[in-house]
Design a protein around this motif. Structure first.
Motif, PDB file in Angstrom:
ATOM      1  N   GLU A  23       0.802  -1.226   0.000  1.00 50.33           N
ATOM      2  CA  GLU A  23       0.000   0.000   0.000  1.00 50.33           C
ATOM      3  C   GLU A  23       0.836   1.279   0.000  1.00 50.33           C
ATOM      4  OE1 GLU A  23      -3.753  -0.356   2.527  1.00 50.33           O
ATOM      5  OE2 GLU A  23      -2.468  -1.881   3.439  1.00 50.33           O
ATOM      6  N   VAL A  24       1.962   1.261   0.686  1.00 46.33           N
ATOM      7  CA  VAL A  24       2.748   2.489   0.839  1.00 46.33           C
ATOM      8  C   VAL A  24       3.813   2.615  -0.248  1.00 46.33           C
ATOM      9  CG1 VAL A  24       4.246   3.797   2.381  1.00 46.33           C
ATOM     10  CG2 VAL A  24       2.340   2.477   3.315  1.00 46.33           C
ATOM     11  N   ILE A  25       4.580   1.560  -0.455  1.00 50.13           N
ATOM     12  CA  ILE A  25       5.680   1.621  -1.417  1.00 50.13           C
ATOM     13  C   ILE A  25       5.195   1.998  -2.824  1.00 50.13           C
ATOM     14  CG2 ILE A  25       7.452   0.268  -2.596  1.00 50.13           C
ATOM     15  CD1 ILE A  25       8.246   1.071   0.220  1.00 50.13           C
ATOM     16  N   PRO A  26       4.112   1.397  -3.341  1.00 48.48           N
ATOM     17  CA  PRO A  26       3.665   1.816  -4.682  1.00 48.48           C
ATOM     18  C   PRO A  26       3.293   3.294  -4.752  1.00 48.48           C
ATOM     19  CG  PRO A  26       2.675  -0.293  -4.088  1.00 48.48           C
ATOM     20  CD  PRO A  26       3.340   0.234  -2.853  1.00 48.48           C
ATOM     21  N   ALA A  27       2.627   3.802  -3.714  1.00 49.14           N
ATOM     22  CA  ALA A  27       2.250   5.219  -3.704  1.00 49.14           C
ATOM     23  C   ALA A  27       3.490   6.107  -3.649  1.00 49.14           C
ATOM     24  CB  ALA A  27       1.334   5.511  -2.515  1.00 49.14           C
ATOM     25  N   LEU A  28       4.481   5.696  -2.860  1.00 46.82           N
ATOM     26  CA  LEU A  28       5.711   6.482  -2.759  1.00 46.82           C
ATOM     27  C   LEU A  28       6.495   6.454  -4.070  1.00 46.82           C
ATOM     28  CD1 LEU A  28       7.536   8.173  -0.955  1.00 46.82           C
ATOM     29  CD2 LEU A  28       8.578   6.055  -0.117  1.00 46.82           C
ATOM     30  N   LYS A  29       6.559   5.289  -4.702  1.00 39.85           N
ATOM     31  CA  LYS A  29       7.252   5.195  -5.993  1.00 39.85           C
ATOM     32  C   LYS A  29       6.571   6.072  -7.046  1.00 39.85           C
ATOM     33  CE  LYS A  29       8.816   1.239  -7.458  1.00 39.85           C
ATOM     34  NZ  LYS A  29       8.877  -0.189  -7.863  1.00 39.85           N
ATOM     35  N   SER A  30       5.257   6.072  -7.043  1.00 36.05           N
ATOM     36  CA  SER A  30       4.522   6.903  -7.988  1.00 36.05           C
ATOM     37  C   SER A  30       4.811   8.388  -7.751  1.00 36.05           C
ATOM     38  CB  SER A  30       3.015   6.629  -7.860  1.00 36.05           C
ATOM     39  OG  SER A  30       2.274   7.470  -8.709  1.00 36.05           O
ATOM     40  N   HIS A  31       4.885   8.757  -6.483  1.00 38.99           N
ATOM     41  CA  HIS A  31       5.186  10.149  -6.135  1.00 38.99           C
ATOM     42  C   HIS A  31       6.569  10.539  -6.656  1.00 38.99           C
ATOM     43  CE1 HIS A  31       4.920  13.814  -3.641  1.00 38.99           C
ATOM     44  NE2 HIS A  31       6.203  13.612  -3.380  1.00 38.99           N
ATOM     45  N   LEU A  32       7.546   9.674  -6.465  1.00 39.07           N
ATOM     46  CA  LEU A  32       8.902   9.971  -6.919  1.00 39.07           C
ATOM     47  C   LEU A  32       8.989   9.951  -8.440  1.00 39.07           C
ATOM     48  CD1 LEU A  32      10.946   7.883  -4.324  1.00 39.07           C
ATOM     49  CD2 LEU A  32      10.626  10.352  -4.365  1.00 39.07           C
ATOM     50  N   ALA A  33       8.302   8.995  -9.072  1.00 33.82           N
ATOM     51  CA  ALA A  33       8.345   8.886 -10.536  1.00 33.82           C
ATOM     52  C   ALA A  33       7.769  10.129 -11.206  1.00 33.82           C
ATOM     53  CB  ALA A  33       7.581   7.642 -10.979  1.00 33.82           C
ATOM     54  N   SER A  34       6.872  10.804 -10.519  1.00 30.62           N
ATOM     55  CA  SER A  34       6.262  12.017 -11.074  1.00 30.62           C
ATOM     56  C   SER A  34       7.154  13.241 -10.903  1.00 30.62           C
ATOM     57  CB  SER A  34       4.925  12.287 -10.373  1.00 30.62           C
ATOM     58  OG  SER A  34       5.149  12.776  -9.057  1.00 30.62           O
ATOM     59  N   GLY A  35       8.316  13.046 -10.287  1.00 25.88           N
ATOM     60  CA  GLY A  35       9.145  14.200  -9.947  1.00 25.88           C
ATOM     61  C   GLY A  35       8.538  14.984  -8.804  1.00 25.88           C
ATOM     62  N   CYS A  36       7.884  14.252  -7.897  1.00 27.82           N
ATOM     63  CA  CYS A  36       7.196  14.871  -6.750  1.00 27.82           C
ATOM     64  C   CYS A  36       6.180  15.908  -7.223  1.00 27.82           C
ATOM     65  CB  CYS A  36       8.192  15.495  -5.773  1.00 27.82           C
ATOM     66  SG  CYS A  36       9.412  14.333  -5.136  1.00 27.82           S
ATOM     67  N   HIS A  37       5.582  15.605  -8.383  1.00 27.36           N
ATOM     68  CA  HIS A  37       4.526  16.462  -8.935  1.00 27.36           C
ATOM     69  C   HIS A  37       4.971  17.919  -9.036  1.00 27.36           C
ATOM     70  CE1 HIS A  37       1.852  13.036  -8.704  1.00 27.36           C
ATOM     71  NE2 HIS A  37       2.227  12.862  -7.463  1.00 27.36           N
ATOM     72  N   GLY A  38       6.253  18.075  -9.388  1.00 31.34           N
ATOM     73  CA  GLY A  38       6.761  19.415  -9.631  1.00 31.34           C
ATOM     74  C   GLY A  38       7.173  20.189  -8.392  1.00 31.34           C
TER      75      GLY A  38
END
Length: 322
Positions: free
Chosen positions: A244-259
């Motif tokens: 639950e946490v790791i996928p959400a964190l990876k997505s956040h990082l992959a987005s460049g922390c949403h700018g």
């Protein structure tokens, strides 16, 4: 306290301070009627309004103990009104529907945001000095009603998941207030809380909140995400960090922390240090193609990172796939 005009809301808060201060001891018989409006105004999304209204409340009740007693005295009225407010699902369901569509939408959002924050503020301030072991009936009744209000609001899940950034921000602030409520936090969302509520709150704080994409909310987001596992180390019994946490964190990082990497960067390593080592080992092994096996021996006590911990940061880098 819901007027669209900021000037009107500020003036209203100042007027309440004058009226309440002038009432003196006679305020007691009117407090239950006045308390909900004053308390919700004290949690207005606009800091100027909130500061004026909270100042009015604090000027009338000048100590933490007196403020807590006032909130407990009027707890039924405040929490009943809060529950009623959160049932207003749309601008068209508001009791006052004057104004343009945009004005009604703004007023509805403000109603929900101030109510959500007021629930958290009540948890943080109403139980100062309460001795639950001595079976204080007033405090116990207020705590039970507060828990029921949180449950009725879906443990604030609809607001953490709201499409409106202001409502998500209000929910993060409310959850932080609950976490910061001392011994009450354990009864509301910790080991003494009902299991379903505890699990829902844990998932919202350390998993769902990581789905935030609005950089203006990152300060409140990361304060919540880092503080919750510090205050409730056992939360990983209720949340599957790997799933639950790791996928959400990876997505956040992959987005460049949403700018807004500047807001996220200082909190990422502290948050990683709070995750259970098992979750970090699993994601590191998955990235490397290593079969998932439990360690057969305890890691040595050296200054080097625990097995999997160093690799886990690489596994979380944007562009790496599992």
């Amino acid at each position: 306290h819901l007027d669209n005009s900021l000037a009107v809301r500020v003036a209203s808060a100042k007027a309440m301070a004058v009226v309440a201060g002038g009432a003196g001891k006679g305020l007691g018989k009117h407090l239950r009627r006045l308390a909900p409006s004053l308390w919700f105004a004290a949690h207005d999304p606009d800091e100027t309004v909130a500061r004026e209204a909270l100042g009015a409340f604090e000027s009338v009740f000048p100590t933490d103990a007196k403020r807590a007693n006032a909130l407990l005295f009027a707890h039924a009225e405040i929490l009943d009104q809060a529950s009623e407010n959160l049932l207003v699902r749309s601008p068209d369901a508001m009791p006052h529907r004057e104004g343009t569509a945009d004005e009604r939408a703004e007023r509805h959002e403000r109603l929900l945001a101030s109510t959500v924050r007021a629930i958290g503020g009540f948890a943080k301030r109403a139980f100062v000095g309460a001795d639950f072991d001595a079976e204080e009936q007033k405090a116990s009744a207020a705590l039970e009603k507060l828990g029921a209000a949180i449950d009725a609001a879906g443990c604030l899940s609809p607001f953490v998941r709201s499409p409106a950034a202001a409502l998500r921000r209000a929910a993060y602030a409310a959850l932080m207030d609950v976490i910061s409520s001392g011994a009450v936090a354990d009864r509301l969302i910790g080991t003494e809380a009902p299991g379903d509520r505890r699990k829902k709150i844990a998932r919202l704080c350390v998993a769902t909140a990581l789905e935030e994409k609005d950089g203006s909310n990152f300060s409140a987001l990361w304060e919540l995400v880092v503080t919750y596992p510090q205050a409730h180390a056992g939360c990983w019994d209720d949340v599957d960090a790997g799933a639950e946490v790791i996928p959400a964190l990876k997505s956040h990082l992959a987005s460049g922390c949403h700018g807004n990497a500047t807001a996220s960067a200082p909190s990422i390593l502290p948050f990683l240090s709070l995750l259970p080592p098992r979750a970090l080992t699993d994601v590191s092994n998955a990235a490397a193609g290593v079969p998932n096996r439990r360690p057969t021996r305890r890691p040595s006590r050296t200054c080097s990172p625990p097995p999997g911990r160093a690799g886990s940061c690489a596994a979380l880098r944007p562009g790496r796939t599992t």
